[in-house]
Enzyme design. Structure first.
Site, PDB file in Angstrom:
ATOM      1  N   ARG A 168       0.868  -1.193   0.000  1.00 16.98           N
ATOM      2  CA  ARG A 168       0.000   0.000   0.000  1.00 16.98           C
ATOM      3  C   ARG A 168       0.897   1.232   0.000  1.00 16.98           C
ATOM      4  O   ARG A 168       1.930   1.259   0.654  1.00 16.98           O
ATOM      5  CB  ARG A 168      -0.934   0.004   1.227  1.00 16.98           C
ATOM      6  N   GLN A 215     -14.916   1.529   7.880  1.00 17.92           N
ATOM      7  CA  GLN A 215     -14.067   1.276   9.041  1.00 17.92           C
ATOM      8  C   GLN A 215     -14.692   1.860  10.316  1.00 17.92           C
ATOM      9  O   GLN A 215     -14.511   1.348  11.418  1.00 17.92           O
ATOM     10  CB  GLN A 215     -12.671   1.881   8.857  1.00 17.92           C
ATOM     11  N   ASP A 268      -2.392   8.905   8.175  1.00 20.30           N
ATOM     12  CA  ASP A 268      -1.517   7.904   7.573  1.00 20.30           C
ATOM     13  C   ASP A 268      -0.181   8.490   7.175  1.00 20.30           C
ATOM     14  O   ASP A 268       0.781   7.752   6.932  1.00 20.30           O
ATOM     15  CB  ASP A 268      -2.219   7.289   6.360  1.00 20.30           C
TER      16      ASP A 268
HETATM   17  C1  LIG Z   1      -3.901   5.261  13.158  1.00 18.22           C
HETATM   18  S1  LIG Z   1      -3.831   5.270  11.449  1.00 18.22           S
HETATM   19  C2  LIG Z   1      -5.505   5.020  11.054  1.00 18.22           C
HETATM   20  C3  LIG Z   1      -5.815   5.472   9.666  1.00 18.22           C
HETATM   21  O1  LIG Z   1      -5.658   4.397   8.723  1.00 18.22           O
HETATM   22  C4  LIG Z   1      -6.886   4.282   8.021  1.00 18.22           C
HETATM   23  O2  LIG Z   1      -6.724   3.911   6.698  1.00 18.22           O
HETATM   24  P1  LIG Z   1      -6.949   2.364   6.264  1.00 18.22           P
HETATM   25  O3  LIG Z   1      -8.098   1.838   7.074  1.00 18.22           O
HETATM   26  O4  LIG Z   1      -7.235   2.463   4.777  1.00 18.22           O
HETATM   27  O5  LIG Z   1      -5.639   1.671   6.553  1.00 18.22           O
HETATM   28  C5  LIG Z   1      -7.508   5.636   8.130  1.00 18.22           C
HETATM   29  O6  LIG Z   1      -6.920   6.575   7.276  1.00 18.22           O
HETATM   30  C6  LIG Z   1      -7.230   5.931   9.575  1.00 18.22           C
HETATM   31  O7  LIG Z   1      -7.379   7.242   9.972  1.00 18.22           O
END
Ligand SMILES: CSC[C@H]1O[C@H](OP(=O)(O)O)[C@H](O)[C@@H]1O
Length: 365
Positions: free
Chosen positions: A90, A202, A243
């Site tokens: 990623r 999420q 991120d």
């Molecule tokens: C503590 S970092 C969490 C951050 O990561 C998530 O992205 P993904 O679920 O696509 O990995 C999202 O941006 C969150 O805020």
């Protein structure tokens, strides 16, 4: 964090002492299932397919992926191949690249006989450091929430969050949710507006599950409700994860974060971002121009999974036949919209000066 009274981390060493146990987050909230990773390829798949996700957790899982690779073949070529495979999983979360560089630095001068043991030790140290940093973020963020509560005695502190930046996105505690856990545990009356966070939900599937398991009052709302709630005085602060944050304070986070920050600015609602130091990309200044934004598969937009009344998990199409879908997974919130950055070293304004005041070792003049 505890799951039914049992301490869990989203990534941890398996009982056999060498495999890597992860919580399969694609199965939550309807099932709590774990997977034991036994190869670096399985670790790469887990990251790419988002069985594990969240910037710090991606980094920690990649670190253990390198350890699995070293157990199989500790050669220089395999170390390089494992790091390259994991780097490609990623593109946006900088913690992935920071963790892999840290593993490379820890291993490249070790003998092949020592590499596997050194890799597991380095991955474990990285995981423990992440958990400690996130708990410290919670302590610093608690003071902000405490200050808001003091201005509204006897009333609930309403906090809006986007996506999942809880313990499921890290090794433990979370980033954006860590101050909320600390405030709840400290007896402060907090309530969380949980953005569902399309398309992978999420918020609805992960944040709601983990906050609910901890007893934190919450209300799931559609992503587009946040501005309305802020207009009507129902949000005392917004707190999200990130991120990748640039050295001048631009914040890359889940798609939709930028729109929440605009609404917060328009309504005078404090907008905080919680992050550990490894999420800062000191090589980047302009987040909009320089941070690679992951484009995920259109099917994540066009299909949705859920549980039927009979308990069956199904996936259904939600778009017209042949409708085209776009799926940028992140956006960048300019520093000017960020009230403050909550780190393990304290709270700083979203400026280069502010971040360097917390991380003076990064000041290269
Ligand atoms: C503590 S970092 C969490 C951050 O990561 C998530 O992205 P993904 O679920 O696509 O990995 C999202 O941006 C969150 O805020």
């Amino acid at each position: 964090m505890l799951v039914n009274g049992v301490p869990w981390r989203p990534v941890q060493l398996a009982g056999n002492g060498w495999a890597v146990t992860i919580i399969d987050q694609t199965k939550l909230p309807h099932a709590f299932e774990t997977v034991d990773l036994t190869t670096v390829e399985e670790a790469a798949h887990a990251i790419r397919a988002m069985l594990v996700r969240g910037a710090p957790l991606i980094g920690a899982t990649a670190a253990y992926g390198v350890a699995l690779a070293m157990r199989a073949d500790p050669s220089d070529d395999n170390l390089a191949a494992a790091i390259e495979m994991l780097r490609k999983t990623r593109p946006t979360a900088v913690n992935l690249f920071w963790a892999l560089e840290r593993m490379r630095a820890a291993l490249h001068n070790r003998s092949v006989e020592e590499r596997a043991g050194a890799a597991y030790a380095a991955a474990a140290d990285l995981a423990d450091e992440d958990a400690a940093m996130n708990e410290a973020i919670g302590e610093h963020g608690l003071e902000i929430i405490r200050g808001i509560a003091a201005k509204k005695p006897g009333e609930t502190v309403n906090i809006l969050t986007h996506c999942n930046a809880g313990w499921l996105a890290t090794v433990d505690w979370g980033t954006a949710l860590s101050p909320i856990y600390k405030a709840h545990d400290d007896g402060i009356d907090v309530h969380v507006w949980v953005d569902e966070t399309r398309p992978r939900n999420q918020g609805a599937s992960l944040t709601a599950w983990e906050l609910g398991a901890h007893g934190v009052p919450l209300t799931v709302v559609v992503d587009n409700a946040g501005g309305h709630l802020m207009q009507h005085g129902q949000v005392d602060m917004v707190i999200t994860g990130t991120d990748r944050t640039t050295r001048r304070g631009d914040v890359c986070n889940k798609i939709g974060t930028y729109l929440k920050a605009l609404a917060a600015k328009d309504n005078g609602v404090p907008f905080y971002v919680a992050l550990p130091g490894p999420t800062i990309d000191w090589q980047v200044a302009d987040g909009v121009a320089e941070i690679p934004i992951e484009e995920r598969h259109a099917d994540e937009v066009g299909r949705i999974s859920g549980r039927t009344e009979s308990g069956e998990i199904v996936t259904i199409d939600v778009l017209p036949e042949n409708a085209k879908a776009g799926n940028p997974a992140f956006d960048v919130t300019p520093a000017r919209l960020v009230t403050g950055l909550i780190t393990e070293r304290g709270v700083a304004p979203a400026t280069e000066e502010g971040l360097l005041s917390l991380y003076p070792e990064k000041n290269n003049g």
